[in-house]
Design an enzyme around this catalytic site. Structure first.
Site, PDB file in Angstrom:
ATOM      1  N   GLU A   1      52.454  20.932  67.500  1.00  0.00           N
ATOM      2  CA  GLU A   1      51.568  22.072  67.279  1.00  0.00           C
ATOM      3  C   GLU A   1      51.427  22.896  68.549  1.00  0.00           C
ATOM      4  OE1 GLU A   1      47.785  24.360  67.245  1.00  0.00           O
ATOM      5  OE2 GLU A   1      48.431  22.783  68.620  1.00  0.00           O
TER       6      GLU A   1
ATOM      7  N   ASP B   1      49.897  15.781  69.150  1.00  0.00           N
ATOM      8  CA  ASP B   1      50.487  16.085  70.447  1.00  0.00           C
ATOM      9  C   ASP B   1      49.443  16.756  71.333  1.00  0.00           C
ATOM     10  OD1 ASP B   1      50.864  18.185  68.430  1.00  0.00           O
ATOM     11  OD2 ASP B   1      51.847  19.342  70.007  1.00  0.00           O
TER      12      ASP B   1
END
Length: 432
Positions: A173, A108
Protein backbone atom coordinates in the site's frame (compact mmCIF):
# COMPACT_ATOMS: atom_id res chain seq x y z
CA UNK A 1 -32.11 -10.10 12.84
CA UNK A 2 -31.63 -9.71 16.61
CA UNK A 3 -32.45 -6.31 18.04
CA UNK A 4 -29.34 -4.34 17.08
CA UNK A 5 -28.94 -2.32 20.26
CA UNK A 6 -29.22 -5.40 22.49
CA UNK A 7 -26.69 -7.21 20.33
CA UNK A 8 -24.29 -4.25 20.41
CA UNK A 9 -24.38 -4.19 24.19
CA UNK A 10 -23.11 -7.78 24.22
CA UNK A 11 -20.61 -7.16 21.41
CA UNK A 12 -19.10 -4.06 23.00
CA UNK A 13 -18.84 -5.89 26.30
CA UNK A 14 -16.88 -8.59 24.47
CA UNK A 15 -14.49 -5.90 23.16
CA UNK A 16 -13.95 -4.67 26.72
CA UNK A 17 -13.45 -8.23 27.97
CA UNK A 18 -10.80 -8.98 25.34
CA UNK A 19 -9.09 -5.57 25.35
CA UNK A 20 -5.86 -6.80 26.96
CA UNK A 21 -5.70 -9.62 24.45
CA UNK A 22 -6.23 -7.13 21.61
CA UNK A 23 -3.44 -4.98 22.99
CA UNK A 24 -1.12 -8.00 23.17
CA UNK A 25 -2.04 -8.87 19.58
CA UNK A 26 -1.21 -5.33 18.45
CA UNK A 27 2.15 -5.42 20.21
CA UNK A 28 2.90 -8.81 18.68
CA UNK A 29 2.21 -7.76 15.08
CA UNK A 30 4.23 -4.60 15.77
CA UNK A 31 7.28 -6.76 16.41
CA UNK A 32 7.28 -7.91 12.78
CA UNK A 33 9.48 -5.59 10.70
CA UNK A 34 7.08 -5.76 7.76
CA UNK A 35 8.83 -3.27 5.51
CA UNK A 36 8.79 -3.56 1.71
CA UNK A 37 9.80 -7.09 0.75
CA UNK A 38 9.63 -8.38 4.35
CA UNK A 39 5.88 -8.75 4.77
CA UNK A 40 5.58 -12.53 4.58
CA UNK A 41 6.25 -13.54 8.21
CA UNK A 42 3.51 -11.20 9.42
CA UNK A 43 1.14 -12.30 6.67
CA UNK A 44 1.61 -15.92 7.69
CA UNK A 45 0.93 -15.02 11.32
CA UNK A 46 -2.28 -13.16 10.44
CA UNK A 47 -3.49 -15.86 8.03
CA UNK A 48 -3.05 -18.45 10.75
CA UNK A 49 -4.94 -16.28 13.26
CA UNK A 50 -7.86 -15.71 10.90
CA UNK A 51 -8.12 -19.40 10.13
CA UNK A 52 -7.58 -20.88 13.59
CA UNK A 53 -9.05 -18.28 15.93
CA UNK A 54 -11.78 -16.74 13.78
CA UNK A 55 -12.61 -19.85 11.74
CA UNK A 56 -12.51 -17.91 8.47
CA UNK A 57 -11.96 -19.31 4.99
CA UNK A 58 -8.53 -17.94 4.07
CA UNK A 59 -7.07 -17.33 0.61
CA UNK A 60 -3.33 -16.66 0.28
CA UNK A 61 -1.91 -15.57 -3.08
CA UNK A 62 0.75 -13.44 -4.74
CA UNK A 63 0.02 -10.63 -7.22
CA UNK A 64 0.33 -11.61 -10.88
CA UNK A 65 2.23 -8.72 -12.48
CA UNK A 66 1.59 -9.88 -16.04
CA UNK A 67 -2.15 -10.02 -15.45
CA UNK A 68 -2.34 -6.77 -13.49
CA UNK A 69 -0.15 -4.77 -15.88
CA UNK A 70 -3.08 -3.99 -18.21
CA UNK A 71 -5.26 -2.63 -15.41
CA UNK A 72 -5.58 1.19 -15.32
CA UNK A 73 -4.82 1.19 -11.60
CA UNK A 74 -1.59 -0.80 -11.92
CA UNK A 75 1.67 0.72 -10.67
CA UNK A 76 5.12 -0.46 -11.75
CA UNK A 77 6.72 -2.43 -8.89
CA UNK A 78 10.44 -2.73 -8.27
CA UNK A 79 10.40 -5.86 -6.12
CA UNK A 80 9.33 -9.37 -7.19
CA UNK A 81 6.22 -10.80 -5.56
CA UNK A 82 7.50 -14.34 -5.06
CA UNK A 83 6.90 -15.30 -1.44
CA UNK A 84 5.00 -12.09 -0.64
CA UNK A 85 1.37 -13.01 -0.15
CA UNK A 86 -1.86 -11.11 0.09
CA UNK A 87 -4.19 -12.55 2.73
CA UNK A 88 -7.97 -12.49 2.15
CA UNK A 89 -10.56 -14.19 4.31
CA UNK A 90 -14.33 -14.56 4.44
CA UNK A 91 -16.64 -15.67 7.22
CA UNK A 92 -17.46 -19.35 6.75
CA UNK A 93 -20.87 -19.12 8.36
CA UNK A 94 -23.07 -16.19 7.42
CA UNK A 95 -26.53 -15.35 6.20
CA UNK A 96 -27.59 -13.72 2.96
CA UNK A 97 -30.08 -11.03 4.00
CA UNK A 98 -27.66 -8.14 4.57
CA UNK A 99 -25.02 -6.48 2.41
CA UNK A 100 -21.47 -7.78 2.13
CA UNK A 101 -18.61 -5.87 3.70
CA UNK A 102 -14.83 -5.81 3.52
CA UNK A 103 -12.42 -4.48 6.15
CA UNK A 104 -9.02 -4.13 4.49
CA UNK A 105 -5.72 -3.16 6.07
CA UNK A 106 -2.22 -2.91 4.71
CA UNK A 107 0.49 -4.52 6.82
CA UNK A 108 3.51 -3.04 5.05
CA UNK A 109 5.17 -0.18 6.90
CA UNK A 110 7.81 2.38 5.96
CA UNK A 111 11.38 1.95 7.28
CA UNK A 112 12.05 3.43 10.73
CA UNK A 113 14.66 5.87 9.46
CA UNK A 114 17.45 7.11 11.72
CA UNK A 115 17.24 5.52 15.17
CA UNK A 116 18.41 8.80 16.72
CA UNK A 117 14.81 10.00 16.34
CA UNK A 118 13.45 7.04 18.32
CA UNK A 119 13.44 6.86 22.09
CA UNK A 120 12.63 3.14 21.91
CA UNK A 121 13.25 0.21 19.58
CA UNK A 122 10.80 0.79 16.67
CA UNK A 123 10.21 -2.98 16.42
CA UNK A 124 9.45 -3.51 20.11
CA UNK A 125 6.24 -1.57 20.89
CA UNK A 126 6.34 0.31 24.20
CA UNK A 127 3.32 1.60 26.09
CA UNK A 128 3.55 4.89 27.94
CA UNK A 129 0.31 5.87 29.56
CA UNK A 130 -2.36 5.64 26.88
CA UNK A 131 0.07 5.77 23.95
CA UNK A 132 1.72 2.82 22.23
CA UNK A 133 4.98 3.63 20.41
CA UNK A 134 6.52 1.71 17.52
CA UNK A 135 6.78 1.63 13.75
CA UNK A 136 3.38 0.93 12.26
CA UNK A 137 1.45 1.47 15.50
CA UNK A 138 -0.44 4.35 13.92
CA UNK A 139 -0.08 3.43 10.25
CA UNK A 140 -1.76 1.02 10.42
CA UNK A 141 -1.34 -2.05 12.54
CA UNK A 142 -3.63 -0.59 15.20
CA UNK A 143 -6.36 -0.47 12.56
CA UNK A 144 -5.63 -4.04 11.53
CA UNK A 145 -5.98 -5.21 15.13
CA UNK A 146 -9.20 -3.21 15.54
CA UNK A 147 -10.90 -4.70 12.49
CA UNK A 148 -9.90 -8.25 13.47
CA UNK A 149 -11.06 -7.88 17.06
CA UNK A 150 -14.31 -6.18 16.02
CA UNK A 151 -15.24 -9.34 14.16
CA UNK A 152 -13.96 -11.53 16.96
CA UNK A 153 -16.22 -9.69 19.44
CA UNK A 154 -19.25 -10.38 17.27
CA UNK A 155 -18.44 -14.07 17.32
CA UNK A 156 -17.65 -14.07 21.04
CA UNK A 157 -21.04 -12.45 21.72
CA UNK A 158 -22.75 -15.32 19.92
CA UNK A 159 -23.54 -13.69 16.55
CA UNK A 160 -22.45 -13.94 12.95
CA UNK A 161 -22.94 -11.60 9.99
CA UNK A 162 -26.12 -12.00 7.96
CA UNK A 163 -24.05 -11.43 4.78
CA UNK A 164 -20.51 -12.30 3.66
CA UNK A 165 -17.94 -10.46 5.79
CA UNK A 166 -14.34 -10.26 4.62
CA UNK A 167 -11.00 -9.33 6.16
CA UNK A 168 -7.90 -8.58 4.10
CA UNK A 169 -4.31 -7.69 4.85
CA UNK A 170 -2.45 -6.48 1.78
CA UNK A 171 1.09 -5.60 0.80
CA UNK A 172 2.58 -2.59 -0.98
CA UNK A 173 0.00 0.00 0.00
CA UNK A 174 2.91 2.31 0.74
CA UNK A 175 4.38 2.19 -2.77
CA UNK A 176 2.03 0.74 -5.45
CA UNK A 177 -1.27 -0.54 -4.06
CA UNK A 178 -0.87 -3.65 -6.18
CA UNK A 179 -1.76 -5.89 -3.23
CA UNK A 180 -5.29 -4.50 -3.01
CA UNK A 181 -5.59 -4.48 -6.79
CA UNK A 182 -4.56 -8.13 -6.96
CA UNK A 183 -7.30 -9.09 -4.47
CA UNK A 184 -9.93 -7.29 -6.53
CA UNK A 185 -8.68 -8.86 -9.74
CA UNK A 186 -8.90 -12.27 -8.03
CA UNK A 187 -12.60 -11.67 -7.35
CA UNK A 188 -12.66 -10.41 -3.77
CA UNK A 189 -15.53 -7.97 -4.16
CA UNK A 190 -18.01 -6.58 -1.63
CA UNK A 191 -20.84 -4.06 -1.36
CA UNK A 192 -18.77 -1.65 0.75
CA UNK A 193 -15.21 -1.26 2.00
CA UNK A 194 -13.72 0.27 5.13
CA UNK A 195 -9.97 0.80 5.45
CA UNK A 196 -8.75 1.61 8.98
CA UNK A 197 -6.30 4.37 8.07
CA UNK A 198 -5.52 6.44 11.19
CA UNK A 199 -7.24 9.69 10.26
CA UNK A 200 -8.53 10.69 13.68
CA UNK A 201 -11.93 8.95 13.66
CA UNK A 202 -13.13 10.98 10.68
CA UNK A 203 -14.32 9.50 7.39
CA UNK A 204 -12.34 10.36 4.26
CA UNK A 205 -14.36 11.65 1.32
CA UNK A 206 -11.66 12.67 -1.15
CA UNK A 207 -8.01 11.84 -1.68
CA UNK A 208 -5.30 13.07 -4.00
CA UNK A 209 -3.49 10.93 -6.52
CA UNK A 210 0.24 10.23 -6.39
CA UNK A 211 3.07 9.52 -8.83
CA UNK A 212 6.63 8.61 -7.89
CA UNK A 213 9.62 9.83 -9.87
CA UNK A 214 13.35 9.09 -10.11
CA UNK A 215 15.56 11.77 -11.64
CA UNK A 216 19.17 10.95 -12.53
CA UNK A 217 21.54 13.92 -12.80
CA UNK A 218 24.89 13.40 -14.50
CA UNK A 219 28.09 15.28 -13.73
CA UNK A 220 31.71 14.75 -14.68
CA UNK A 221 33.60 13.12 -11.84
CA UNK A 222 37.21 13.69 -10.84
CA UNK A 223 39.58 13.82 -7.88
CA UNK A 224 39.00 16.90 -5.73
CA UNK A 225 42.40 18.31 -6.76
CA UNK A 226 40.76 18.90 -10.15
CA UNK A 227 37.31 19.77 -8.80
CA UNK A 228 37.34 23.10 -10.60
CA UNK A 229 37.52 21.21 -13.89
CA UNK A 230 34.84 18.66 -12.96
CA UNK A 231 31.05 18.89 -12.72
CA UNK A 232 29.59 17.94 -9.36
CA UNK A 233 26.36 15.98 -9.84
CA UNK A 234 25.17 16.82 -6.32
CA UNK A 235 25.54 20.53 -6.97
CA UNK A 236 23.72 20.20 -10.29
CA UNK A 237 20.90 18.34 -8.53
CA UNK A 238 20.11 21.61 -6.71
CA UNK A 239 18.80 22.95 -10.00
CA UNK A 240 16.48 19.97 -10.38
CA UNK A 241 15.15 20.39 -6.85
CA UNK A 242 14.54 24.10 -7.53
CA UNK A 243 12.56 23.11 -10.63
CA UNK A 244 10.50 20.62 -8.62
CA UNK A 245 9.68 23.22 -5.97
CA UNK A 246 8.59 25.73 -8.62
CA UNK A 247 6.38 23.01 -10.11
CA UNK A 248 4.84 22.50 -6.67
CA UNK A 249 4.04 26.21 -6.44
CA UNK A 250 2.43 26.14 -9.87
CA UNK A 251 0.15 23.15 -9.30
CA UNK A 252 -1.12 24.58 -6.01
CA UNK A 253 -2.25 27.74 -7.82
CA UNK A 254 -4.48 25.80 -10.21
CA UNK A 255 -8.24 25.56 -10.00
CA UNK A 256 -9.13 22.94 -7.44
CA UNK A 257 -11.94 20.48 -6.82
CA UNK A 258 -14.42 21.75 -4.25
CA UNK A 259 -13.06 19.40 -1.59
CA UNK A 260 -9.73 21.25 -1.62
CA UNK A 261 -10.90 24.83 -2.17
CA UNK A 262 -9.96 25.94 1.33
CA UNK A 263 -6.90 23.78 1.85
CA UNK A 264 -3.74 25.91 2.16
CA UNK A 265 -1.46 23.47 0.32
CA UNK A 266 -3.16 20.31 -0.97
CA UNK A 267 -0.52 19.07 -3.42
CA UNK A 268 2.97 18.24 -2.21
CA UNK A 269 6.18 17.48 -4.04
CA UNK A 270 8.33 15.48 -1.65
CA UNK A 271 12.04 14.91 -2.16
CA UNK A 272 12.27 11.51 -0.50
CA UNK A 273 15.79 10.25 -1.23
CA UNK A 274 19.05 11.52 -2.74
CA UNK A 275 21.79 9.03 -3.57
CA UNK A 276 25.17 10.26 -4.77
CA UNK A 277 28.87 9.93 -4.33
CA UNK A 278 31.09 7.17 -3.00
CA UNK A 279 34.17 8.95 -1.67
CA UNK A 280 34.77 12.25 0.17
CA UNK A 281 37.68 13.15 -2.09
CA UNK A 282 35.95 12.31 -5.37
CA UNK A 283 33.64 14.63 -7.27
CA UNK A 284 30.37 12.67 -7.71
CA UNK A 285 29.51 11.92 -11.31
CA UNK A 286 25.86 10.99 -10.70
CA UNK A 287 23.07 11.96 -8.34
CA UNK A 288 19.71 10.19 -8.14
CA UNK A 289 16.70 11.98 -6.68
CA UNK A 290 13.52 10.08 -5.81
CA UNK A 291 10.28 11.72 -4.81
CA UNK A 292 6.53 11.95 -4.89
CA UNK A 293 4.13 14.33 -6.63
CA UNK A 294 0.46 14.82 -5.80
CA UNK A 295 -2.43 15.38 -8.21
CA UNK A 296 -6.10 16.23 -7.84
CA UNK A 297 -9.02 13.83 -8.36
CA UNK A 298 -9.96 13.88 -12.03
CA UNK A 299 -6.39 14.41 -13.24
CA UNK A 300 -4.69 11.71 -15.29
CA UNK A 301 -1.45 10.43 -13.70
CA UNK A 302 0.02 9.80 -17.17
CA UNK A 303 -0.58 13.44 -18.12
CA UNK A 304 0.93 14.65 -14.84
CA UNK A 305 4.03 12.57 -15.50
CA UNK A 306 4.50 14.17 -18.91
CA UNK A 307 3.92 17.63 -17.46
CA UNK A 308 6.36 17.16 -14.58
CA UNK A 309 9.05 15.79 -16.89
CA UNK A 310 8.64 18.68 -19.33
CA UNK A 311 8.65 21.22 -16.49
CA UNK A 312 11.90 19.90 -15.02
CA UNK A 313 13.69 19.69 -18.36
CA UNK A 314 12.57 23.17 -19.35
CA UNK A 315 13.54 24.78 -16.05
CA UNK A 316 17.08 23.37 -15.93
CA UNK A 317 17.96 24.64 -19.41
CA UNK A 318 19.30 27.88 -17.97
CA UNK A 319 22.19 25.82 -16.64
CA UNK A 320 24.70 25.30 -19.45
CA UNK A 321 25.73 21.82 -18.29
CA UNK A 322 22.20 20.56 -17.75
CA UNK A 323 21.07 22.01 -21.05
CA UNK A 324 23.54 19.77 -22.86
CA UNK A 325 23.27 16.89 -20.35
CA UNK A 326 19.55 16.82 -19.48
CA UNK A 327 18.49 14.79 -16.43
CA UNK A 328 16.78 11.47 -16.98
CA UNK A 329 13.25 11.53 -15.55
CA UNK A 330 11.79 8.08 -14.83
CA UNK A 331 8.54 7.12 -13.13
CA UNK A 332 8.07 4.05 -10.97
CA UNK A 333 5.91 2.92 -8.07
CA UNK A 334 2.70 4.87 -7.54
CA UNK A 335 0.59 5.58 -10.61
CA UNK A 336 -2.44 6.52 -8.53
CA UNK A 337 -5.46 8.57 -9.50
CA UNK A 338 -7.24 10.76 -6.98
CA UNK A 339 -10.66 9.56 -5.87
CA UNK A 340 -13.86 10.69 -4.15
CA UNK A 341 -16.82 9.08 -2.40
CA UNK A 342 -20.20 10.61 -1.63
CA UNK A 343 -20.90 11.73 1.94
CA UNK A 344 -24.55 10.74 1.72
CA UNK A 345 -24.06 7.19 0.44
CA UNK A 346 -25.76 4.37 2.37
CA UNK A 347 -22.32 3.19 3.51
CA UNK A 348 -21.51 6.61 5.00
CA UNK A 349 -24.92 6.81 6.65
CA UNK A 350 -24.35 3.42 8.27
CA UNK A 351 -20.85 4.36 9.41
CA UNK A 352 -22.28 7.60 10.75
CA UNK A 353 -24.79 5.70 12.88
CA UNK A 354 -22.02 3.47 14.20
CA UNK A 355 -19.84 6.47 15.05
CA UNK A 356 -22.70 8.20 16.83
CA UNK A 357 -23.45 5.06 18.84
CA UNK A 358 -20.01 5.31 20.44
CA UNK A 359 -19.23 9.03 20.41
CA UNK A 360 -22.71 10.53 20.80
CA UNK A 361 -21.97 13.10 18.10
CA UNK A 362 -22.14 13.27 14.32
CA UNK A 363 -19.50 11.71 12.11
CA UNK A 364 -17.08 14.26 10.62
CA UNK A 365 -15.77 14.08 7.06
CA UNK A 366 -12.47 15.19 5.57
CA UNK A 367 -10.54 15.28 2.32
CA UNK A 368 -7.01 13.93 2.66
CA UNK A 369 -3.80 14.92 0.89
CA UNK A 370 -2.46 11.37 0.62
CA UNK A 371 -3.52 8.36 -1.40
CA UNK A 372 -4.98 5.11 -0.05
CA UNK A 373 -6.25 1.82 -1.43
CA UNK A 374 -9.84 3.12 -1.44
CA UNK A 375 -9.20 4.46 -4.96
CA UNK A 376 -9.34 0.99 -6.50
CA UNK A 377 -12.84 0.30 -5.18
CA UNK A 378 -14.39 3.67 -6.02
CA UNK A 379 -12.73 4.26 -9.40
CA UNK A 380 -12.72 0.83 -11.00
CA UNK A 381 -15.27 -1.39 -9.20
CA UNK A 382 -18.12 0.99 -8.40
CA UNK A 383 -17.83 0.14 -4.71
CA UNK A 384 -18.15 2.78 -1.97
CA UNK A 385 -15.06 2.88 0.21
CA UNK A 386 -13.77 5.14 2.95
CA UNK A 387 -11.03 5.37 5.56
CA UNK A 388 -11.83 5.65 9.25
CA UNK A 389 -9.38 4.87 12.01
CA UNK A 390 -7.77 5.82 15.31
CA UNK A 391 -5.80 8.83 16.52
CA UNK A 392 -2.02 8.87 16.51
CA UNK A 393 1.07 10.89 15.75
CA UNK A 394 4.47 10.95 14.04
CA UNK A 395 3.26 8.84 11.13
CA UNK A 396 6.28 7.83 9.00
CA UNK A 397 8.52 9.59 11.56
CA UNK A 398 10.41 8.71 14.71
CA UNK A 399 8.51 7.68 17.84
CA UNK A 400 5.32 6.90 15.90
CA UNK A 401 2.45 6.35 18.33
CA UNK A 402 -1.23 5.52 18.54
CA UNK A 403 -3.77 6.55 21.16
CA UNK A 404 -5.02 3.32 22.73
CA UNK A 405 -8.37 4.65 23.92
CA UNK A 406 -9.12 5.67 20.33
CA UNK A 407 -8.20 2.14 19.19
CA UNK A 408 -10.77 0.67 21.56
CA UNK A 409 -13.40 3.20 20.45
CA UNK A 410 -12.68 2.49 16.79
CA UNK A 411 -12.99 -1.25 17.42
CA UNK A 412 -16.48 -0.65 18.81
CA UNK A 413 -17.41 1.57 15.86
CA UNK A 414 -16.24 -1.13 13.43
CA UNK A 415 -18.32 -3.74 15.22
CA UNK A 416 -21.40 -1.50 15.15
CA UNK A 417 -20.86 -0.72 11.46
CA UNK A 418 -20.43 -4.40 10.62
CA UNK A 419 -23.54 -5.37 12.58
CA UNK A 420 -25.70 -2.68 10.99
CA UNK A 421 -24.43 -3.10 7.41
CA UNK A 422 -24.32 -6.89 7.22
CA UNK A 423 -27.05 -7.59 9.73
CA UNK A 424 -26.63 -10.18 12.46
CA UNK A 425 -28.01 -13.57 13.28
CA UNK A 426 -27.34 -15.92 16.16
CA UNK A 427 -24.47 -18.31 15.58
CA UNK A 428 -25.51 -21.87 14.90
CA UNK A 429 -25.41 -23.90 18.08
CA UNK A 430 -25.24 -20.79 20.26
CA UNK A 431 -28.24 -20.63 22.59
CA UNK A 432 -26.99 -17.95 24.93
Amino acid sequence: MPHLQNALTDIHQAIDNHWEEQLDFLKEIGRFSSTLGNEQPLQSYIADYLERTLDMEVDRFTPDVKKLSTHPGFSIPEHPYDGREVVAAVSKSHGSSGSSLLFQSHIDVVPPGSLRFWSTNPWDPVQRGNKLYGRGMQDMKSGAAAMIFAYRAIREAGYEPDAPFMLQTVIEEECTGNGALAALDRGWHSDAVLIPEPFGMKASTSQVGVVWFRITVLGAGAHTERASEAVNAIEKSYKVIEALKSYEQMINKRDRPDAYKNHPHPLNINIGTIQSGDWPSSVPAEAVIEGRAGLFPGQDPAAIKKELQAWVLDHVKEDEWLASHPPDVYFFGFHAEGAEVEKDSPMMETLGRAHETIHKDALSFQPITATTDTRFYTLYYDTPATCYGPIGGNMHGGDEWVDLESVKQVTKVYAAFLADWCGLKKREGDHS
